[in-house]
Each structure stands twice: as structure tokens, then as C-alpha cells.
Design a protein around this motif. Structure first.
Motif, PDB file in Angstrom:
ATOM      1  N   ASN A  33      -6.918  67.875   6.830  1.00  0.00           N
ATOM      2  CA  ASN A  33      -5.620  68.115   7.472  1.00  0.00           C
ATOM      3  C   ASN A  33      -5.216  66.946   8.358  1.00  0.00           C
ATOM      4  OD1 ASN A  33      -5.282  70.670   6.298  1.00  0.00           O
ATOM      5  ND2 ASN A  33      -6.536  71.643   7.894  1.00  0.00           N
ATOM      6  N   ILE A  34      -6.216  66.379   9.046  1.00  0.00           N
ATOM      7  CA  ILE A  34      -5.943  65.214   9.896  1.00  0.00           C
ATOM      8  C   ILE A  34      -5.515  64.028   9.040  1.00  0.00           C
ATOM      9  CG2 ILE A  34      -6.978  63.533  11.471  1.00  0.00           C
ATOM     10  CD1 ILE A  34      -8.732  65.760  12.564  1.00  0.00           C
ATOM     11  N   THR A  35      -6.210  63.845   7.927  1.00  0.00           N
ATOM     12  CA  THR A  35      -5.887  62.739   7.029  1.00  0.00           C
ATOM     13  C   THR A  35      -4.476  62.876   6.471  1.00  0.00           C
ATOM     14  OG1 THR A  35      -8.216  62.509   6.413  1.00  0.00           O
ATOM     15  CG2 THR A  35      -6.589  61.525   4.937  1.00  0.00           C
ATOM     16  N   ARG A  36      -4.130  64.096   6.026  1.00  0.00           N
ATOM     17  CA  ARG A  36      -2.790  64.310   5.482  1.00  0.00           C
ATOM     18  C   ARG A  36      -1.720  64.071   6.541  1.00  0.00           C
ATOM     19  NH1 ARG A  36      -5.386  68.431   2.471  1.00  0.00           N
ATOM     20  NH2 ARG A  36      -5.012  69.964   4.132  1.00  0.00           N
ATOM     21  N   ARG A  37      -1.977  64.522   7.759  1.00  0.00           N
ATOM     22  CA  ARG A  37      -1.028  64.323   8.843  1.00  0.00           C
ATOM     23  C   ARG A  37      -0.863  62.836   9.169  1.00  0.00           C
ATOM     24  NH1 ARG A  37       3.539  65.494  11.411  1.00  0.00           N
ATOM     25  NH2 ARG A  37       3.427  65.234  13.687  1.00  0.00           N
ATOM     26  N   ALA A  38      -1.975  62.110   9.150  1.00  0.00           N
ATOM     27  CA  ALA A  38      -1.919  60.671   9.421  1.00  0.00           C
ATOM     28  C   ALA A  38      -1.084  59.955   8.366  1.00  0.00           C
ATOM     29  CB  ALA A  38      -3.329  60.088   9.468  1.00  0.00           C
ATOM     30  N   ARG A  97       3.955  57.165   6.783  1.00  0.00           N
ATOM     31  CA  ARG A  97       5.135  57.011   5.942  1.00  0.00           C
ATOM     32  C   ARG A  97       6.417  57.182   6.750  1.00  0.00           C
ATOM     33  NH1 ARG A  97       1.718  59.770   2.145  1.00  0.00           N
ATOM     34  NH2 ARG A  97       2.493  61.782   2.907  1.00  0.00           N
ATOM     35  N   GLU A  98       6.428  58.166   7.648  1.00  0.00           N
ATOM     36  CA  GLU A  98       7.616  58.406   8.466  1.00  0.00           C
ATOM     37  C   GLU A  98       7.896  57.227   9.394  1.00  0.00           C
ATOM     38  OE1 GLU A  98       7.029  62.075  10.479  1.00  0.00           O
ATOM     39  OE2 GLU A  98       7.307  63.310   8.683  1.00  0.00           O
ATOM     40  N   THR A  99       6.822  56.657   9.941  1.00  0.00           N
ATOM     41  CA  THR A  99       6.980  55.507  10.831  1.00  0.00           C
ATOM     42  C   THR A  99       7.636  54.341  10.101  1.00  0.00           C
ATOM     43  OG1 THR A  99       5.071  56.115  12.189  1.00  0.00           O
ATOM     44  CG2 THR A  99       5.742  53.793  12.231  1.00  0.00           C
ATOM     45  N   GLU A 148       9.419  54.468   7.414  1.00  0.00           N
ATOM     46  CA  GLU A 148      10.781  54.827   7.030  1.00  0.00           C
ATOM     47  C   GLU A 148      11.744  54.696   8.203  1.00  0.00           C
ATOM     48  OE1 GLU A 148      13.242  58.588   5.034  1.00  0.00           O
ATOM     49  OE2 GLU A 148      11.057  58.650   5.209  1.00  0.00           O
ATOM     50  N   ILE A 149      11.314  55.171   9.378  1.00  0.00           N
ATOM     51  CA  ILE A 149      12.171  55.095  10.564  1.00  0.00           C
ATOM     52  C   ILE A 149      12.440  53.641  10.946  1.00  0.00           C
ATOM     53  CG2 ILE A 149      12.240  55.547  13.061  1.00  0.00           C
ATOM     54  CD1 ILE A 149      10.711  58.164  12.453  1.00  0.00           C
ATOM     55  N   GLU A 150      11.397  52.816  10.916  1.00  0.00           N
ATOM     56  CA  GLU A 150      11.575  51.419  11.296  1.00  0.00           C
ATOM     57  C   GLU A 150      12.406  50.665  10.262  1.00  0.00           C
ATOM     58  OE1 GLU A 150       7.973  49.549  12.525  1.00  0.00           O
ATOM     59  OE2 GLU A 150       7.669  50.966  14.169  1.00  0.00           O
ATOM     60  N   ALA A 151      12.205  50.971   8.970  1.00  0.00           N
ATOM     61  CA  ALA A 151      13.028  50.340   7.935  1.00  0.00           C
ATOM     62  C   ALA A 151      14.491  50.738   8.091  1.00  0.00           C
ATOM     63  CB  ALA A 151      12.513  50.716   6.552  1.00  0.00           C
ATOM     64  N   ASP A 152      14.738  52.028   8.392  1.00  0.00           N
ATOM     65  CA  ASP A 152      16.110  52.497   8.608  1.00  0.00           C
ATOM     66  C   ASP A 152      16.745  51.785   9.799  1.00  0.00           C
ATOM     67  OD1 ASP A 152      15.975  54.205   6.468  1.00  0.00           O
ATOM     68  OD2 ASP A 152      15.540  55.999   7.661  1.00  0.00           O
ATOM     69  N   ALA A 153      15.940  51.547  10.848  1.00  0.00           N
ATOM     70  CA  ALA A 153      16.465  50.882  12.042  1.00  0.00           C
ATOM     71  C   ALA A 153      16.870  49.445  11.736  1.00  0.00           C
ATOM     72  CB  ALA A 153      15.419  50.920  13.158  1.00  0.00           C
ATOM     73  N   VAL A 154      16.065  48.757  10.933  1.00  0.00           N
ATOM     74  CA  VAL A 154      16.402  47.375  10.570  1.00  0.00           C
ATOM     75  C   VAL A 154      17.643  47.352   9.677  1.00  0.00           C
ATOM     76  CG1 VAL A 154      15.612  45.320   9.336  1.00  0.00           C
ATOM     77  CG2 VAL A 154      14.041  46.539  10.855  1.00  0.00           C
ATOM     78  N   ARG A 155      17.735  48.311   8.756  1.00  0.00           N
ATOM     79  CA  ARG A 155      18.923  48.372   7.894  1.00  0.00           C
ATOM     80  C   ARG A 155      20.180  48.664   8.723  1.00  0.00           C
ATOM     81  NH1 ARG A 155      15.258  50.501   3.876  1.00  0.00           N
ATOM     82  NH2 ARG A 155      15.395  52.583   4.813  1.00  0.00           N
ATOM     83  N   ALA A 156      20.048  49.537   9.708  1.00  0.00           N
ATOM     84  CA  ALA A 156      21.197  49.836  10.571  1.00  0.00           C
ATOM     85  C   ALA A 156      21.626  48.592  11.347  1.00  0.00           C
ATOM     86  CB  ALA A 156      20.847  50.970  11.535  1.00  0.00           C
ATOM     87  N   LEU A 157      20.664  47.796  11.791  1.00  0.00           N
ATOM     88  CA  LEU A 157      20.980  46.542  12.478  1.00  0.00           C
ATOM     89  C   LEU A 157      21.727  45.602  11.531  1.00  0.00           C
ATOM     90  CD1 LEU A 157      20.686  44.486  14.813  1.00  0.00           C
ATOM     91  CD2 LEU A 157      18.458  43.869  13.840  1.00  0.00           C
ATOM     92  N   GLN A 158      21.271  45.528  10.293  1.00  0.00           N
ATOM     93  CA  GLN A 158      21.922  44.671   9.317  1.00  0.00           C
ATOM     94  C   GLN A 158      23.384  45.074   9.118  1.00  0.00           C
ATOM     95  OE1 GLN A 158      20.235  44.935   5.404  1.00  0.00           O
ATOM     96  NE2 GLN A 158      21.256  43.100   4.665  1.00  0.00           N
ATOM     97  N   VAL A 159      23.630  46.368   8.997  1.00  0.00           N
ATOM     98  CA  VAL A 159      25.001  46.866   8.832  1.00  0.00           C
ATOM     99  C   VAL A 159      25.837  46.545  10.066  1.00  0.00           C
ATOM    100  CG1 VAL A 159      26.409  48.955   8.596  1.00  0.00           C
ATOM    101  CG2 VAL A 159      24.335  48.688   7.218  1.00  0.00           C
ATOM    102  N   ALA A 186       9.936  55.510  16.344  1.00  0.00           N
ATOM    103  CA  ALA A 186       9.031  56.096  15.347  1.00  0.00           C
ATOM    104  C   ALA A 186       7.997  56.995  15.993  1.00  0.00           C
ATOM    105  CB  ALA A 186       8.347  54.986  14.555  1.00  0.00           C
ATOM    106  N   CYS A 187       7.770  56.799  17.269  1.00  0.00           N
ATOM    107  CA  CYS A 187       6.838  57.648  18.016  1.00  0.00           C
ATOM    108  C   CYS A 187       7.303  59.103  17.941  1.00  0.00           C
ATOM    109  CB  CYS A 187       6.784  57.182  19.475  1.00  0.00           C
ATOM    110  SG  CYS A 187       6.010  58.343  20.613  1.00  0.00           S
ATOM    111  N   PRO A 188       6.425  60.057  17.596  1.00  0.00           N
ATOM    112  CA  PRO A 188       6.821  61.468  17.503  1.00  0.00           C
ATOM    113  C   PRO A 188       7.417  61.997  18.807  1.00  0.00           C
ATOM    114  CG  PRO A 188       4.664  61.151  16.513  1.00  0.00           C
ATOM    115  CD  PRO A 188       5.013  59.864  17.211  1.00  0.00           C
ATOM    116  N   LEU A 189       7.030  61.392  19.922  1.00  0.00           N
ATOM    117  CA  LEU A 189       7.570  61.803  21.218  1.00  0.00           C
ATOM    118  C   LEU A 189       8.878  61.083  21.540  1.00  0.00           C
ATOM    119  CD1 LEU A 189       4.226  61.734  23.264  1.00  0.00           C
ATOM    120  CD2 LEU A 189       5.305  63.703  22.144  1.00  0.00           C
ATOM    121  N   ASN A 190       9.256  60.131  20.691  1.00  0.00           N
ATOM    122  CA  ASN A 190      10.438  59.309  20.902  1.00  0.00           C
ATOM    123  C   ASN A 190      10.365  58.550  22.230  1.00  0.00           C
ATOM    124  OD1 ASN A 190      12.892  58.258  19.961  1.00  0.00           O
ATOM    125  ND2 ASN A 190      14.079  59.724  21.167  1.00  0.00           N
ATOM    126  N   LEU A 191       9.148  58.123  22.565  1.00  0.00           N
ATOM    127  CA  LEU A 191       8.936  57.444  23.845  1.00  0.00           C
ATOM    128  C   LEU A 191       8.381  56.033  23.668  1.00  0.00           C
ATOM    129  CD1 LEU A 191       7.391  60.381  25.929  1.00  0.00           C
ATOM    130  CD2 LEU A 191       9.718  59.468  26.084  1.00  0.00           C
TER     131      LEU A 191
END
Length: 332
Positions: free
Chosen positions: A8-13, A18-20, A22-33, A156-161
Motif C-alpha cells: 500500500n505504501i509503494t502504491r501510494r508513493a 506521478r501526480e507530482t 503532472e502538477i509540475e509539468a502543468d505549471a510549466v505549461r501554464a507559464l509557457q501559455v 505538488a506538495c499534498p499539503l500545498n505548502l
């Protein structure tokens, strides 16, 4: 033995990884736009090109780490830059900054107290100020000559901090500035090599044949009228696996190698009766001392040879080069 973790820990990691990304890639794409309708980067590049001194990059905490990297990238791509810690600047290091410099201040909030305490002085000096913040309405953004918006929808931090997506975007924009500047300055591979002499590219672009060739008594050579036996002695003594054959003016007219010897053994019994001119390879490959060593490598690879002769402008033999010399010099 590799420790087994809770599945379960492995799957969560894996999910968070993957989410991290994706979030960072989306942020760079938003900057590009965002940059497609924002000419602030062009203005910033203009200020940095006009700078007669250095680019000073400053930030604290995670922004400080990003600032250090941006300064290092600028310096290695033709724009002299340095990092200054804002807290140290407030206690004397601000003396390193002059009116001829340009100042890049990095703060996600745009309200970092350590930065805000020194920036009014930077402005009074007359140094142009470029701000990179995630808050266009912040004190830092309003104080700057040019504001570069590095805001992100979320970290990307789950706490958004923890600074994650925001630092990625800032770093990417810093790289964009460096690339735009190196292009505007006409920065080329040779320039990069000069600032990276210890790296592989530096060795390839700064090492010349004269730096690695064997010269003087270390160069194997014999006259054209000597016997094959005498030529073999020269090959053995000089340890290059070959000898050059030269005319009376010391211009190479041929070469004889260990490989030639192995092929010759099959059809010649008495070497003392064979003249070297009769078994040499005429018109051998050659390079000049001022050529790049990497050019010699290219010729060796093209013709599948391990040795080359080095001649001067008058085609006189001045050196010899073995593939092992280039390997030791880390050109290859």
C-alpha cells in the motif's frame, strides 16, 4: 537483501510521484501559455543585455537555492553572474553590487523581509531590478523594473505548502532567460568550452594536436633508403607501432605500421634484403599542430587507423600522434 515494504505504501508513493510530475509539468505549461501574451521576459532580457557589470541573483530558502542555480547557468552561458544571500547582503555583502550590475530578486510571496530590506538600496544605486515572484501585486513585484510572474495553481506538495511546482517554474524561467541571453550574445560551443575547461566538451574544443602529439626524438622516422630491418628497430624503440618514412627535407613520403609487418611476414622471409620504400604506404594521413585533436580523432575513425603524422605548414614532419595519446588526454 532488499527490504520489502508494505504494498500500500509503494502504491501510494507511485501515485504521488506521478501526480507530482503532472502538477509540475502543468505549471510549466501554464507559464509557457502566460508568456505568449506577456513581453516581460523580452524586457528582462533587454535589461540584462544592457548591463555593463554582472547579474546579481538573490533569494532565501528554496528560492535561494534556485537563485544559485540560475546564477551558475548564466555564468556558464556567457552572462557573468553571481549569487548574493540577502541576509549577508544586509550585513556588508551589498558592497559587491554596483550601479553597473543588474539585480534579479526571487521570492514566491514577493514579501520576503530579507530581500525587501536591501532592494530600496539597490534601486537607489540605479541598478535595474528584475523580480521573479508568484504574486504580481506583491511589494517586490511593484518595486521592480520588470516583474516575471512565476505563480502556480498549486504546489505538488499534498499539503500545498512545500515549494515544489513554484521552484520548478522559477528554475525553468531562469533557464529560459539564460538561453535567450546566450543566443542574443552569439554564444557558441567554443565559448562554452572556455568556461568549462575541465569538462569533456572543453577538452574536445580546447585541446589541439600540438598539446598531445609526440615530438622531437620521440617521433619514429627513417630515411627512404634504409632496410626494413632498420625500420623495424625504429618502430620498436619509439613504441608507437609505426614509423614515418621521410625524404631528405624531412617531409613524410610514407608510413609503415605493425599491421603492415604482420601482413608482410606471410610473403617475405629475409627482411634485410627489403628496402622500406618498397613496402611502405605512400602518402600517409597527416594533420597540422594547430588543428583540434578531435579532428585527428575523426580522421582516425574514418580511415580506421591508430596513428597519424603531424606536419608543419611546409609539410615537414614535426610530430606523431597515437590513438592512446588522445585517450590519455581524454579527448575520446
Amino acid at each position: 537483501m532488499l527490504k520489502q515494504f508494505d504494498p500500500n505504501i509503494t502504491r501510494r508513493a507511485m501515485q504521488l510521484a506521478r501526480e507530482t510530475l503532472e502538477i509540475e509539468a502543468d505549471a510549466v505549461r501554464a507559464l509557457q501559455v502566460r508568456l505568449e501574451s506577456d513581453d516581460s521576459v523580452g524586457h528582462a532580457v533587454g535589461l540584462l543585455l544592457a548591463c555593463g557589470g554582472r547579474v546579481v541573483v538573490s533569494g532565501i530558502g528554496k528560492s535561494g537555492h534556485i537563485a544559485r542555480k540560475i546564477a551558475a547557468t548564466l555564468s556558464s552561458t556567457g552572462t557573468p553572474a553571481m549569487f548574493v544571500h540577502p541576509a549577508e547582503a544586509a550585513h556588508g555583502d551589498l558592497g559587491m553590487v554596483t550601479a553597473q550590475d543588474a539585480f534579479i530578486a526571487i521570492s514566491n510571496s514577493g514579501e520576503t523581509s530579507e530581500l525587501m530590506s536591501i532592494l530600496p538600496i539597490v534601486k537607489r544605486m540605479g541598478a535595474p531590478l528584475i523580480a521573479m515572484t508568484g504574486n504580481p501585486g506583491s511589494s517586490l513585484a511593484l518595486l521592480a523594473d520588470v516583474h516575471l510572474d512565476v505563480s502556480v495553481a498549486k504546489e505538488a506538495c499534498p499539503l500545498n505548502l512545500a515549494p515544489t511546482a513554484s521552484t520548478t517554474v522559477t528554475l525553468a524561467l531562469g533557464d529560459a532567460l539564460a538561453v535567450a541571453l546566450l543566443d542574443a550574445r552569439g554564444f557558441r560551443e567554443e565559448d562554452f568550452a572556455r568556461s568549462h575547461p575541465g569538462g569533456a566538451l572543453g577538452r574536445r574544443l580546447l585541446t589541439h594536436v600540438r598539446d598531445v602529439m609526440r615530438s622531437g626524438a620521440a617521433v619514429p622516422m627513417v630515411a627512404a633508403d634504409v632496410s626494413l630491418s632498420r625500420a623495424l628497430l625504429e618502430i620498436t624503440e619509439k613504441g608507437m607501432g609505426m614509423t614515418a618514412i621521410v625524404d631528405a627535407d624531412q617531409r613524410p613520403i610514407g608510413v609503415f605500421t605493425d599491421g603492415d609487418l604482420r601482413r608482410l611476414i606471410e610473403r617475405v622471409q629475409d627482411f634485410s634484403k627489403v628496402a622500406i620504400r618498397d613496402v611502405m604506404h605512400a602518402d600517409p594521413r597527416r594533420v597540422h599542430p594547430d588543428q583540434l585533436a578531435v579532428d585527428a580523432v575523426a580522421i582516425m575513425e574514418q580511415y580506421r587507423i591508430n596513428q597519424m603524422l603531424v606536419v608543419d605548414a611546409d609539410e615537414r614532419l614535426v610530430g606523431a600522434l597515437h590513438i592512446h595519446d588522445l585517450t590519455r588526454a581524454k579527448v575520446i
